[in-house]
Motif scaffolding. Structure first.
Motif, PDB file in Angstrom:
ATOM      1  N   TYR A 178       0.838  -1.198   0.000  1.00 31.70           N
ATOM      2  CA  TYR A 178       0.000   0.000   0.000  1.00 31.70           C
ATOM      3  C   TYR A 178       0.872   1.247   0.000  1.00 31.70           C
ATOM      4  O   TYR A 178       1.926   1.265   0.630  1.00 31.70           O
ATOM      5  CB  TYR A 178      -0.890   0.049   1.249  1.00 31.70           C
ATOM      6  N   TYR A 179       0.417   2.295  -0.687  1.00 31.78           N
ATOM      7  CA  TYR A 179       0.979   3.627  -0.545  1.00 31.78           C
ATOM      8  C   TYR A 179      -0.071   4.497   0.141  1.00 31.78           C
ATOM      9  O   TYR A 179      -1.237   4.504  -0.267  1.00 31.78           O
ATOM     10  CB  TYR A 179       1.303   4.263  -1.893  1.00 31.78           C
ATOM     11  N   THR A 180       0.327   5.252   1.163  1.00 30.44           N
ATOM     12  CA  THR A 180      -0.536   6.257   1.782  1.00 30.44           C
ATOM     13  C   THR A 180       0.187   7.589   1.712  1.00 30.44           C
ATOM     14  O   THR A 180       1.365   7.676   2.072  1.00 30.44           O
ATOM     15  CB  THR A 180      -0.856   5.899   3.246  1.00 30.44           C
ATOM     16  N   PHE A 181      -0.498   8.631   1.247  1.00 26.39           N
ATOM     17  CA  PHE A 181       0.145   9.927   1.094  1.00 26.39           C
ATOM     18  C   PHE A 181      -0.820  11.050   1.446  1.00 26.39           C
ATOM     19  O   PHE A 181      -2.040  10.919   1.338  1.00 26.39           O
ATOM     20  CB  PHE A 181       0.699  10.109  -0.320  1.00 26.39           C
ATOM     21  N   GLU A 182      -0.240  12.159   1.910  1.00 28.84           N
ATOM     22  CA  GLU A 182      -0.994  13.330   2.336  1.00 28.84           C
ATOM     23  C   GLU A 182      -0.731  14.452   1.338  1.00 28.84           C
ATOM     24  O   GLU A 182       0.418  14.747   1.004  1.00 28.84           O
ATOM     25  CB  GLU A 182      -0.543  13.740   3.734  1.00 28.84           C
ATOM     26  N   TYR A 183      -1.785  15.105   0.875  1.00 29.14           N
ATOM     27  CA  TYR A 183      -1.602  16.137  -0.144  1.00 29.14           C
ATOM     28  C   TYR A 183      -2.675  17.217  -0.004  1.00 29.14           C
ATOM     29  O   TYR A 183      -3.753  16.991   0.543  1.00 29.14           O
ATOM     30  CB  TYR A 183      -1.666  15.527  -1.551  1.00 29.14           C
ATOM     31  N   GLU A 184      -2.362  18.395  -0.513  1.00 27.48           N
ATOM     32  CA  GLU A 184      -3.288  19.527  -0.485  1.00 27.48           C
ATOM     33  C   GLU A 184      -3.558  19.990  -1.908  1.00 27.48           C
ATOM     34  O   GLU A 184      -2.642  20.023  -2.752  1.00 27.48           O
ATOM     35  CB  GLU A 184      -2.706  20.678   0.328  1.00 27.48           C
ATOM     36  N   LEU A 185      -4.801  20.350  -2.194  1.00 24.46           N
ATOM     37  CA  LEU A 185      -5.187  20.933  -3.475  1.00 24.46           C
ATOM     38  C   LEU A 185      -5.714  22.336  -3.199  1.00 24.46           C
ATOM     39  O   LEU A 185      -6.694  22.507  -2.477  1.00 24.46           O
ATOM     40  CB  LEU A 185      -6.262  20.083  -4.161  1.00 24.46           C
ATOM     41  N   THR A 186      -5.055  23.334  -3.779  1.00 21.24           N
ATOM     42  CA  THR A 186      -5.401  24.725  -3.531  1.00 21.24           C
ATOM     43  C   THR A 186      -5.909  25.374  -4.808  1.00 21.24           C
ATOM     44  O   THR A 186      -5.217  25.366  -5.832  1.00 21.24           O
ATOM     45  CB  THR A 186      -4.185  25.504  -3.007  1.00 21.24           C
ATOM     46  N   SER A 187      -7.108  25.929  -4.731  1.00 20.29           N
ATOM     47  CA  SER A 187      -7.695  26.687  -5.833  1.00 20.29           C
ATOM     48  C   SER A 187      -7.833  28.137  -5.391  1.00 20.29           C
ATOM     49  O   SER A 187      -7.602  28.456  -4.217  1.00 20.29           O
ATOM     50  CB  SER A 187      -9.047  26.096  -6.225  1.00 20.29           C
ATOM     51  N   PRO A 188      -8.207  29.056  -6.280  1.00 23.01           N
ATOM     52  CA  PRO A 188      -8.287  30.474  -5.889  1.00 23.01           C
ATOM     53  C   PRO A 188      -9.183  30.740  -4.681  1.00 23.01           C
ATOM     54  O   PRO A 188      -8.899  31.651  -3.899  1.00 23.01           O
ATOM     55  CB  PRO A 188      -8.834  31.140  -7.154  1.00 23.01           C
ATOM     56  N   ASN A 189     -10.249  29.962  -4.511  1.00 20.46           N
ATOM     57  CA  ASN A 189     -11.205  30.243  -3.438  1.00 20.46           C
ATOM     58  C   ASN A 189     -11.328  29.153  -2.384  1.00 20.46           C
ATOM     59  O   ASN A 189     -12.107  29.306  -1.440  1.00 20.46           O
ATOM     60  CB  ASN A 189     -12.595  30.499  -4.035  1.00 20.46           C
ATOM     61  N   TYR A 190     -10.562  28.098  -2.537  1.00 15.90           N
ATOM     62  CA  TYR A 190     -10.796  26.959  -1.646  1.00 15.90           C
ATOM     63  C   TYR A 190      -9.579  26.048  -1.625  1.00 15.90           C
ATOM     64  O   TYR A 190      -8.902  25.862  -2.648  1.00 15.90           O
ATOM     65  CB  TYR A 190     -12.020  26.174  -2.120  1.00 15.90           C
ATOM     66  N   SER A 191      -9.320  25.448  -0.449  1.00 14.80           N
ATOM     67  CA  SER A 191      -8.245  24.460  -0.318  1.00 14.80           C
ATOM     68  C   SER A 191      -8.756  23.276   0.483  1.00 14.80           C
ATOM     69  O   SER A 191      -9.487  23.445   1.462  1.00 14.80           O
ATOM     70  CB  SER A 191      -7.025  25.068   0.386  1.00 14.80           C
ATOM     71  N   SER A 192      -8.349  22.090   0.088  1.00 17.98           N
ATOM     72  CA  SER A 192      -8.678  20.870   0.822  1.00 17.98           C
ATOM     73  C   SER A 192      -7.414  20.056   1.006  1.00 17.98           C
ATOM     74  O   SER A 192      -6.478  20.138   0.207  1.00 17.98           O
ATOM     75  CB  SER A 192      -9.723  20.037   0.073  1.00 17.98           C
ATOM     76  N   VAL A 193      -7.385  19.275   2.088  1.00 19.00           N
ATOM     77  CA  VAL A 193      -6.255  18.394   2.362  1.00 19.00           C
ATOM     78  C   VAL A 193      -6.795  16.982   2.539  1.00 19.00           C
ATOM     79  O   VAL A 193      -7.871  16.791   3.118  1.00 19.00           O
ATOM     80  CB  VAL A 193      -5.482  18.832   3.619  1.00 19.00           C
ATOM     81  N   SER A 194      -6.063  16.008   2.042  1.00 20.82           N
ATOM     82  CA  SER A 194      -6.556  14.628   2.066  1.00 20.82           C
ATOM     83  C   SER A 194      -5.419  13.654   2.318  1.00 20.82           C
ATOM     84  O   SER A 194      -4.245  13.946   2.059  1.00 20.82           O
ATOM     85  CB  SER A 194      -7.228  14.268   0.727  1.00 20.82           C
ATOM     86  N   PHE A 195      -5.807  12.478   2.796  1.00 21.53           N
ATOM     87  CA  PHE A 195      -4.974  11.292   2.737  1.00 21.53           C
ATOM     88  C   PHE A 195      -5.547  10.397   1.645  1.00 21.53           C
ATOM     89  O   PHE A 195      -6.767  10.276   1.511  1.00 21.53           O
ATOM     90  CB  PHE A 195      -5.003  10.519   4.053  1.00 21.53           C
ATOM     91  N   ALA A 196      -4.674   9.751   0.903  1.00 21.65           N
ATOM     92  CA  ALA A 196      -5.092   8.731  -0.041  1.00 21.65           C
ATOM     93  C   ALA A 196      -4.308   7.459   0.247  1.00 21.65           C
ATOM     94  O   ALA A 196      -3.115   7.511   0.559  1.00 21.65           O
ATOM     95  CB  ALA A 196      -4.859   9.173  -1.486  1.00 21.65           C
ATOM     96  N   THR A 197      -4.987   6.323   0.171  1.00 19.31           N
ATOM     97  CA  THR A 197      -4.330   5.022   0.263  1.00 19.31           C
ATOM     98  C   THR A 197      -4.674   4.243  -0.989  1.00 19.31           C
ATOM     99  O   THR A 197      -5.854   4.138  -1.355  1.00 19.31           O
ATOM    100  CB  THR A 197      -4.774   4.239   1.506  1.00 19.31           C
ATOM    101  N   ILE A 198      -3.655   3.718  -1.668  1.00 15.27           N
ATOM    102  CA  ILE A 198      -3.884   2.989  -2.910  1.00 15.27           C
ATOM    103  C   ILE A 198      -3.279   1.589  -2.801  1.00 15.27           C
ATOM    104  O   ILE A 198      -2.325   1.360  -2.055  1.00 15.27           O
ATOM    105  CB  ILE A 198      -3.286   3.721  -4.123  1.00 15.27           C
ATOM    106  N   ALA A 199      -3.873   0.666  -3.541  1.00 15.12           N
ATOM    107  CA  ALA A 199      -3.381  -0.707  -3.581  1.00 15.12           C
ATOM    108  C   ALA A 199      -3.878  -1.352  -4.868  1.00 15.12           C
ATOM    109  O   ALA A 199      -4.861  -0.892  -5.471  1.00 15.12           O
ATOM    110  CB  ALA A 199      -3.866  -1.507  -2.377  1.00 15.12           C
TER     111      ALA A 199
END
Length: 236
Positions: A178-199
């Motif tokens: 498994y890979y688990t990673f933390e990332y942020e997506l930033t747009s002009p009016n909004y930002s979200s942060v997530s963990f993703a786990t893939i397999a």
């Protein structure tokens, strides 16, 4: 269980497409689900009319909790204790499981096989999807840093979003990687942060994403990491 962790500032390198899969809208259907006091379970034993995934789950959640004890193997449910204030979702038909906060509710997230969200904070949610692949293991995607960079930059981020990867982790559980990673997506009016786990297993590329609004991330990060770390693929 071998675990290795990496931290990565945003890279400028590019990566050619790694996933040998068809379009993202080609999602395999789920069969059915039912719930006990502490779990939601999907199994091939139950059949229903051709309705939406979410509606089928909700119909079952209304009154068949007693089925959990008889249909779910006891050794699976109790092999790992579900953390306090979490419930488990187990899908034997589609081959995966995870834990989620017990006060979250089931909902229909377009293009995904299962999803739960906070009752009041709509943007705090977890969702799982899978698509067919000819690959057998996530290591076939290439080096972890490159594979995750490609996914975040070219699969998760919209054209108007700036992606930032904060951390990456690889783990092996019961012979599955498994890979688990933390990332942020930033747009002009909004930002979200997530963990993703893939397999990768069962001829499928599985993705679990759990996230929140950037303003709430620091407060709820630990809670959401439990969800990301709980994701497992099952043999089907």
């Amino acid at each position: 269980m071998a675990i290795s962790s990496f931290s990565l500032s945003w890279a400028s390198t590019t990566l050619s497409q790694k996933l040998n899969v068809p379009g993202s809208n080609e999602i395999l259907p789920r069969v059915a689900a039912f719930s006990g006091n502490n779990s939601v379970t999907c199994t091939a034993e139950a059949t229903f009319n051709e309705e939406s995934n979410c509606k089928r789950r909700r119909l079952l959640l209304l009154g068949v909790g007693a089925l959990t004890t008889s249909l779910v193997p006891a050794n699976f449910l109790f092999a790992e204790e579900v953390p306090k204030n979490y419930s488990s979702f187990v899908d034997f038909e589609d081959g995966y499981s995870y834990n989620y906060p017990s006060d979250w509710i089931d909902f229909d997230f377009r293009g995904h096989d299962s999803a739960f969200k906070d009752r009041t904070k709509q943007l705090q949610n977890v969702r799982v999807r899978f698509i067919p692949t000819e690959k057998k293991d996530i290591h076939e995607l290439g080096p972890m840093e490159e594979a995750i960079y490609f996914l975040v930059k070219h699969r998760y981020a919209a054209p108007n979003q700036v992606p930032t990867i904060y951390s990456m982790q690889e783990k092996t559980v019961d012979g599955k990687n498994y890979y688990t990673f933390e990332y942020e997506l930033t747009s002009p009016n909004y930002s979200s942060v997530s963990f993703a786990t893939i397999a990768i297993a069962n001829g499928r590329f599985y993705t679990l994403i759990v996230g929140a609004n950037e303003r709430r991330w620091r407060r709820y990060r630990s809670q959401l990491k439990v969800v990301a770390d709980s994701f497992k693929v099952l043999d089907i």
